[in-house]
Design an enzyme around this catalytic site. Structure first.
Site, PDB file in Angstrom:
ATOM      1  CG  ASP A 278      46.473  21.506  38.837  1.00 47.36           C
ATOM      2  OD1 ASP A 278      47.141  22.520  38.554  1.00 47.36           O
ATOM      3  OD2 ASP A 278      46.946  20.360  38.773  1.00 47.36           O
TER       4      ASP A 278
ATOM      5  CD  GLU B 129      55.388  19.620  30.372  1.00 51.14           C
ATOM      6  OE1 GLU B 129      56.544  19.272  30.696  1.00 51.14           O
ATOM      7  OE2 GLU B 129      54.402  19.498  31.128  1.00 51.14           O
TER       8      GLU B 129
END
Length: 459
Positions: free
Chosen positions: A270, A163
């Site tokens: 997800d 990230e």
């Protein structure tokens, strides 16, 4: 609680003479059957892996059985993050990471190391220190050397830097970037290569799944690193998605990175929804999981897909996104959801989709006593089918804010207004025409209105 994936026709049968509310419905197979697909086998046939993130402390029983049998890659959810492995300077705790790596090797699985350098979940001694640039660079490279070196030869892929970008494609002002500038990324990759020459080294980020400013930032960084000769083997696209919002440009985005000469992977998939789950939402989720897997299958340099937890009982979503959940391929009781079959179909399974109805049951709900702010209820599950069932689950939504506080003869969980009760180890079997009961205590305030409908499922 997440409602059972194969949501069902609900038929209210009215109130019995005792005052119990009875709901009857057709029920599907609740657990994957012997003829159901094995995701790892299907993925291997496509030259891919299909993986899952796990929690080390849960690697036992059914959780471990599914993780080891269905997936051929495993990612530690938290056990390899800096605060986990070096909570105080120079003092290491490898127990959780070791357990996961050992489990993977015992089950012939790859390990995706996650993560060496990240702005979050750093130990306090590091974030609270007053470091010069040289000191911080040394601490970072020493950490990489210690961790990647410990697992040398046992990790197939490392998320070396996690990230690094803001949403607009600029660099995140993390501890490392603020002190070292963007050069910390190249330094981290070089340190990882030196510590474990055979591991594939990745950069990893979220909201980069489709074309856009953030993925452009990652694309330009990878292009620059390649031009400088910095060791980088792949890019991870996390895939934390919202129902119905799989980027239409995902395949094209994966391909453009592959065209730079790096591998790609979906690393933390997800797909969350606003609860409760419904037939329509679960069908959309199935289509979404299939679309993401399709994108990977279509790109030759996409090495695989990793779900960020395979069961809703081990998902981070409800704790972070209030009122949302049901984001993984299995429900909280390890029952495969339509998404599981969507993944399998994308990987070439032709078994015909979700299993169909196999039985039926009714639910009787009675408040047996009530006082000031508390009550006791009894629930009866009756098998109305012509064959015995080997397990059952009941789900309902409380309309008046009631909370279950304790239960007997069932495992009961509650999330918000939604409640799930599953059989205990000793009362899952119900003969044709037979029934079992369980009970619980709860609290109420203002009203104790009975649930309007119940979902009853058997296996």
């Amino acid at each position: 609680m997440r409602l059972h994936p194969h949501a069902l026709r609900r038929t209210a049968l009215g109130l019995a003479a005792t005052g119990a509310l009875l709901i009857g419905l057709a029920t599907p197979s609740a657990l994957a059957q012997a003829a159901d697909p094995v995701l790892r086998d299907l993925a291997e046939a496509k030259g891919k892996y299909y993986g899952t993130a796990v929690t080390a402390s849960k690697l036992t029983g059914t959780y471990a059985d599914i993780a080891g049998s269905q997936f051929n890659s495993i990612t530690p959810g938290n056990e390899m993050k800096w605060e986990s492995v070096e909570p105080s300077r120079g003092t290491y705790n490898w127990s959780g990471a070791d357990r996961i790596v050992d489990f993977a090797e015992a089950h012939d699985m790859e390990v995706r190391g996650h993560t060496l350098v990240w702005h979050s979940q750093l130990p306090g001694w590091l974030t609270n220190g007053s470091w010069t640039a040289d000191q911080l660079r040394t601490l970072m490279t020493d950490h990489i050397t210690a961790e990647a070196g410990r697992y040398k030869g046992r990790i197939s892929h490392w998320d070396v830097v996690n990230e690094p970008f803001n949403e607009d494609g600029t660099f995140r002002q993390s501890l490392f970037h603020s002190k070292l500038g963007p050069s910390y990324i190249a330094d981290a990759l070089r340190a990882a290569r030196a510590a474990d020459p055979d591991a594939k080294l990745y950069l990893n980020d979220y909201n980069t799944d489709g074309l856009g400013a953030k993925s452009d930032g990652m694309y330009n960084l990878v292009k620059s690193l390649k031009a400088q000769g910095v060791p980088i083997d792949g890019v991870g696209f996390q895939g934390h998605l919202i129902l119905g919002q799989v980027p239409s440009t995902m395949k094209a985005n994966l391909q453009r990175f592959a065209d730079l000469g790096v591998d790609v992977a979906v690393t933390e998939l997800d797909i969350r929804m606003t609860l409760p789950a419904t037939d329509a939402k679960l069908a959309q989720q199935k289509a979404d999981y299939r679309a993401v897997t399709d994108a990977c299958v279509a790109v030759s340099r996409c090495k695989g897909v990793t779900a960020w937890g395979f069961t809703d009982s081990d998902s981070w979503i409800p704790d972070v996104f209030e009122g949302q959940g049901a984001a993984t391929p299995y429900d909280e009781n390890y029952r495969p959801k339509p998404a599981y079959y969507g993944i399998a179909e994308s990987l070439g399974w032709t078994g015909g989709g979700d299993p169909g109805p196999t039985g039926s049951c009714t639910v009787g709900y009675t408040v047996t006593s009530q006082w000031n702010t508390g009550f006791t209820a009894n629930v009866t599950v009756k098998n109305t089918g012509s064959s015995p069932v080997g397990g059952w689950q009941v789900a309902w939504t409380y309309p008046s804010g009631q909370r279950v506080t304790s239960a007997w003869n069932a495992t009961v969980t509650q999330s918000g207004a939604q409640v799930t009760a599953a059989n205990a180890a000793y009362n899952g079997t119900i003969g044709a025409g037979g029934s079992v009961s369980f009970g619980f205590n709860g609290t109420w305030s203002g009203a104790n209105t009975a649930p309007a409908t119940f979902t009853c499922t058997t296996r």
